[in-house]
Design a protein around this motif. Structure first.
Motif, PDB file in Angstrom:
ATOM      1  N   GLN A  73      23.693 -16.181 -22.592  1.00 26.02           N
ATOM      2  CA  GLN A  73      24.979 -16.420 -21.954  1.00 26.02           C
ATOM      3  C   GLN A  73      25.287 -17.902 -21.976  1.00 26.02           C
ATOM      4  O   GLN A  73      24.389 -18.735 -21.834  1.00 26.02           O
ATOM      5  CB  GLN A  73      24.965 -15.956 -20.493  1.00 26.02           C
ATOM      6  N   SER A 107      26.648  -5.214 -12.274  1.00 29.08           N
ATOM      7  CA  SER A 107      25.452  -5.355 -13.105  1.00 29.08           C
ATOM      8  C   SER A 107      24.189  -4.991 -12.333  1.00 29.08           C
ATOM      9  O   SER A 107      23.192  -4.570 -12.920  1.00 29.08           O
ATOM     10  CB  SER A 107      25.344  -6.782 -13.650  1.00 29.08           C
ATOM     11  N   THR A 132      28.851 -13.876 -23.324  1.00 34.22           N
ATOM     12  CA  THR A 132      27.627 -13.123 -23.082  1.00 34.22           C
ATOM     13  C   THR A 132      27.389 -12.235 -24.289  1.00 34.22           C
ATOM     14  O   THR A 132      28.287 -11.493 -24.704  1.00 34.22           O
ATOM     15  CB  THR A 132      27.737 -12.268 -21.819  1.00 34.22           C
ATOM     16  N   ASN A 168      19.952 -19.992 -21.161  1.00 36.88           N
ATOM     17  CA  ASN A 168      19.916 -18.643 -20.587  1.00 36.88           C
ATOM     18  C   ASN A 168      19.478 -17.575 -21.581  1.00 36.88           C
ATOM     19  O   ASN A 168      19.724 -16.387 -21.358  1.00 36.88           O
ATOM     20  CB  ASN A 168      21.302 -18.282 -20.020  1.00 36.88           C
ATOM     21  N   PHE A 196      22.577 -20.145 -14.731  1.00 37.10           N
ATOM     22  CA  PHE A 196      24.024 -20.147 -14.626  1.00 37.10           C
ATOM     23  C   PHE A 196      24.567 -21.499 -14.168  1.00 37.10           C
ATOM     24  O   PHE A 196      25.529 -21.561 -13.434  1.00 37.10           O
ATOM     25  CB  PHE A 196      24.508 -19.043 -13.666  1.00 37.10           C
ATOM     26  N   ASP A 249      30.767 -13.874 -16.310  1.00 34.55           N
ATOM     27  CA  ASP A 249      30.089 -12.813 -17.067  1.00 34.55           C
ATOM     28  C   ASP A 249      28.720 -12.540 -16.450  1.00 34.55           C
ATOM     29  O   ASP A 249      28.118 -13.413 -15.821  1.00 34.55           O
ATOM     30  CB  ASP A 249      29.832 -13.256 -18.511  1.00 34.55           C
ATOM     31  N   THR A 250      28.232 -11.345 -16.680  1.00 34.34           N
ATOM     32  CA  THR A 250      26.826 -11.069 -16.435  1.00 34.34           C
ATOM     33  C   THR A 250      26.376  -9.957 -17.373  1.00 34.34           C
ATOM     34  O   THR A 250      27.175  -9.456 -18.172  1.00 34.34           O
ATOM     35  CB  THR A 250      26.558 -10.706 -14.963  1.00 34.34           C
ATOM     36  N   ARG A 251      25.084  -9.605 -17.305  1.00 37.50           N
ATOM     37  CA  ARG A 251      24.533  -8.649 -18.254  1.00 37.50           C
ATOM     38  C   ARG A 251      23.368  -7.944 -17.576  1.00 37.50           C
ATOM     39  O   ARG A 251      22.845  -8.404 -16.548  1.00 37.50           O
ATOM     40  CB  ARG A 251      24.047  -9.342 -19.532  1.00 37.50           C
ATOM     41  N   CYS A 252      22.966  -6.819 -18.123  1.00 39.04           N
ATOM     42  CA  CYS A 252      21.799  -6.120 -17.599  1.00 39.04           C
ATOM     43  C   CYS A 252      21.205  -5.271 -18.717  1.00 39.04           C
ATOM     44  O   CYS A 252      21.939  -4.722 -19.547  1.00 39.04           O
ATOM     45  CB  CYS A 252      22.176  -5.235 -16.408  1.00 39.04           C
ATOM     46  N   LEU A 259      21.434 -16.682  -6.351  1.00 35.91           N
ATOM     47  CA  LEU A 259      21.229 -17.214  -7.693  1.00 35.91           C
ATOM     48  C   LEU A 259      20.389 -18.471  -7.588  1.00 35.91           C
ATOM     49  O   LEU A 259      20.717 -19.381  -6.836  1.00 35.91           O
ATOM     50  CB  LEU A 259      22.579 -17.573  -8.340  1.00 35.91           C
ATOM     51  N   PRO A 284      33.299 -14.169  -9.850  1.00 33.87           N
ATOM     52  CA  PRO A 284      32.132 -13.478 -10.416  1.00 33.87           C
ATOM     53  C   PRO A 284      31.658 -12.281  -9.611  1.00 33.87           C
ATOM     54  O   PRO A 284      30.776 -11.557 -10.063  1.00 33.87           O
ATOM     55  CB  PRO A 284      31.059 -14.572 -10.404  1.00 33.87           C
ATOM     56  N   GLN A 329      28.941  -9.306 -10.925  1.00 33.12           N
ATOM     57  CA  GLN A 329      27.565  -9.426 -10.450  1.00 33.12           C
ATOM     58  C   GLN A 329      27.102  -8.145  -9.763  1.00 33.12           C
ATOM     59  O   GLN A 329      25.994  -7.652 -10.008  1.00 33.12           O
ATOM     60  CB  GLN A 329      27.461 -10.608  -9.477  1.00 33.12           C
TER      61      GLN A 329
END
Length: 502
Positions: free
Chosen positions: A98, A138, A486, A80, A50, A107-110, A45, A131, A135
């Motif tokens: 986020q 995603s 998110t 973000n 983040f 949290d994460t997203r894609c 990262l 996390p 991670q």
């Protein structure tokens, strides 16, 4: 809310025991080969993403409390955010953002476009116990789904490619899997491709493909730990931490007017629809897997002996510990007692085995699949982690995005509706625009708009003092008031949907 009484607030939102969560996080550091950039063992990262609230400056100075300024608040909220436009198809664009509460964010997203088939994938993943699981999911899940959606002829064509082209094109992809895990994950994916070839059919069932790919990835999280242990008696601490932490997921697959939503856990997807009276309606697509879902409670009770009825769900949590009743990872609630005793207890202690752990598995990653045919009245989709839904209802969120749609046009330059416009018409247009400017939102990004109102919103609008206070809290205290947030807002092209055949 009385901000001076922070010490009396009970951290009811935590999904796993704090001390155990710390032990799970420490697994990453025991491997002894990690640097600051990949301290979670699975993903590099960069420092610009983040981050925690390093703009914080709520201090006591000469007895006067100094709050974050409106500009500092906006810097934090927009850090973000991302948006993407599309030139063709039922999806016109999307906004995402986020906001951390935990450090690092769990949290994460894609978001991704399928390359060998049509269709867009949008997902939100809410981690707990660290996390790591969110991670990794995603980064891997959409590749599994894209492969499962390939018909037999395309699947065979893909496997024969050398080198293989990516199955998906991701947007706003901020991280990379570290090399040692990438080799493990590539091996697992190749095994899945072979499995798909063995059972491939010409006709692809999208619902079963979504279920199969999600379940396969969850099984791989376990096999990547147990396979090495059975082979040479050692444990990869990185893959173990992914398997012991967990994540819930909500994702959509949109192909023309066809939208499928897969949900595991307590994230939610909501469609914003405008009716014939130009009123906003919120259509909640998903149903949470938690103790407020009585069907889910019955499912769990029926899977275990009657004598466990009082222990399998305690304090509104699975075995008194886990709030979501379905999730990926979380193998502390899936492996048998012998496996936990051999692999996990030596690392994090006896507490690795939950109390009243008699008839595992207690947890599944099997998603519920929902289908919705999009119509021109469907204007947008909101996918968000429970950090947002804890703070506002689906209808409140839909109305906020609807108002934002109306107001955000003023971020763009004025375009005259026709050539040779009369002076009187131009004056009327400018007066209308001047009046409408009062509804112009602070943020161009709808996800940011939702997060701003979720944290600082009151019945009279956004309260800067409340917003500044909550954004100024240290992560230890912030988590008591709100979760990581998110949010992805997907806008539909009404004209395209109007032209789709019935």
């Amino acid at each position: 809310m009385n901000y001076s009484n922070i010490n009396v607030v009970v951290s009811t939102y935590l999904k796993v025991d704090r001390s155990l969560k710390q032990k799970l996080s420490n697994i990453w550091y025991k491997s002894g080969a990690l640097d600051d950039r990949n301290q979670f063992g699975c993903i590099n990262l960069t420092s610009r993403f983040f981050h925690s609230f390093n703009v914080r400056r709520q201090v006591e100075k000469d007895g006067v409390e100094v709050l974050l300024s409106p500009q500092e608040v906006t810097v934090i909220l927009r850090k973000n955010e991302f948006n993407k436009d599309f030139s063709y198809g039922s999806v016109k664009s999307y906004d995402s953002n986020q906001l951390p509460s935990n450090t690092p964010i769990e949290d994460t997203r894609c978001e991704a476009q399928c390359k060998m088939t049509s269709g867009l994938l949008m997902g939100v993943f809410d981690g707990h116990g660290g996390p790591a699981c969110a991670q990794v999911i995603s980064k891997r899940l959409f590749k599994y789904i894209a492969a499962a959606l390939l018909p037999q002829n395309l699947l065979q064509k893909y496997i024969k490619q050398e080198p293989r082209e990516p199955l998906i094109e991701t947007f706003n992809d901020r991280a990379e899997i570290v090399q040692d895990l990438k080799l493990i994950y590539d091996h697992s994916f190749n095994l899945y491709l072979n499995k798909l070839i063995a059972g491939a059919k010409n006709d692809v069932n999208i619902e079963s493909s979504l279920v199969d790919s999600i379940m396969q990835l969850d099984n791989d999280l376990s096999r990547e730990v147990l396979g090495q242990y059975k082979e040479n008696g050692t444990v990869n601490h990185k893959t173990l931490s992914v398997a012991l932490s967990g994540a819930v997921a909500c994702l959509s697959y949109i192909d023309g007017p066809h939208m499928y939503v897969a949900n595991v856990g307590d994230c939610n997807a909501v469609i914003g629809t405008m009716n014939d009276d130009n009123e906003w309606l919120a259509q909640k697509i998903t149903k949470e897997h938690n103790t407020e879902n009585f069907d889910e409670l019955k499912r769990i009770w029926n899977e275990h002996p009657d004598e466990e009825r009082k222990t399998v769900i305690r304090r509104d949590r699975l075995l008194g510990e886990l709030a979501p009743l379905r999730s990926l990872g979380d193998y502390r609630y899936k492996w048998d007692t012998e496996t936990l005793s051999e692999i996990v207890v030596p690392l994090i202690g006896q507490k690795a085995i939950p109390a009243n752990y008699y008839t595992p598995p207690y947890l599944t990653a099997k998603p519920d699949i929902y289908y919705h045919r999009l119509s021109p009245k469907d204007k947008f989709l909101i996918i968000a982690s429970d950090g947002l839904w804890d703070m506002m209802t689906p209808l409140q969120a839909v109305k906020l995005v609807g108002e934002h749609m109306k107001g955000k046009v003023f971020f763009n330059p004025l375009k005259l509706p026709k050539k040779n416009i009369q002076l009187g018409d131009l004056n009327e247009l400018l007066m209308h625009r001047k009046e409408s400017l009062k509804s112009k939102p602070k943020d161009r990004n709808a996800a940011t708009h939702l997060i701003r109102h979720a944290i600082g919103g009151t019945e009279y609008g956004v309260d800067h003092s409340r917003l500044a206070h909550l954004l100024s809290l240290s992560p230890d205290v912030s988590r008591m008031f709100r979760d990581d947030m998110t949010v992805t807002v997907v806008y539909f092209d009404s004209e395209y949907l109007r032209q789709c055949p019935a």
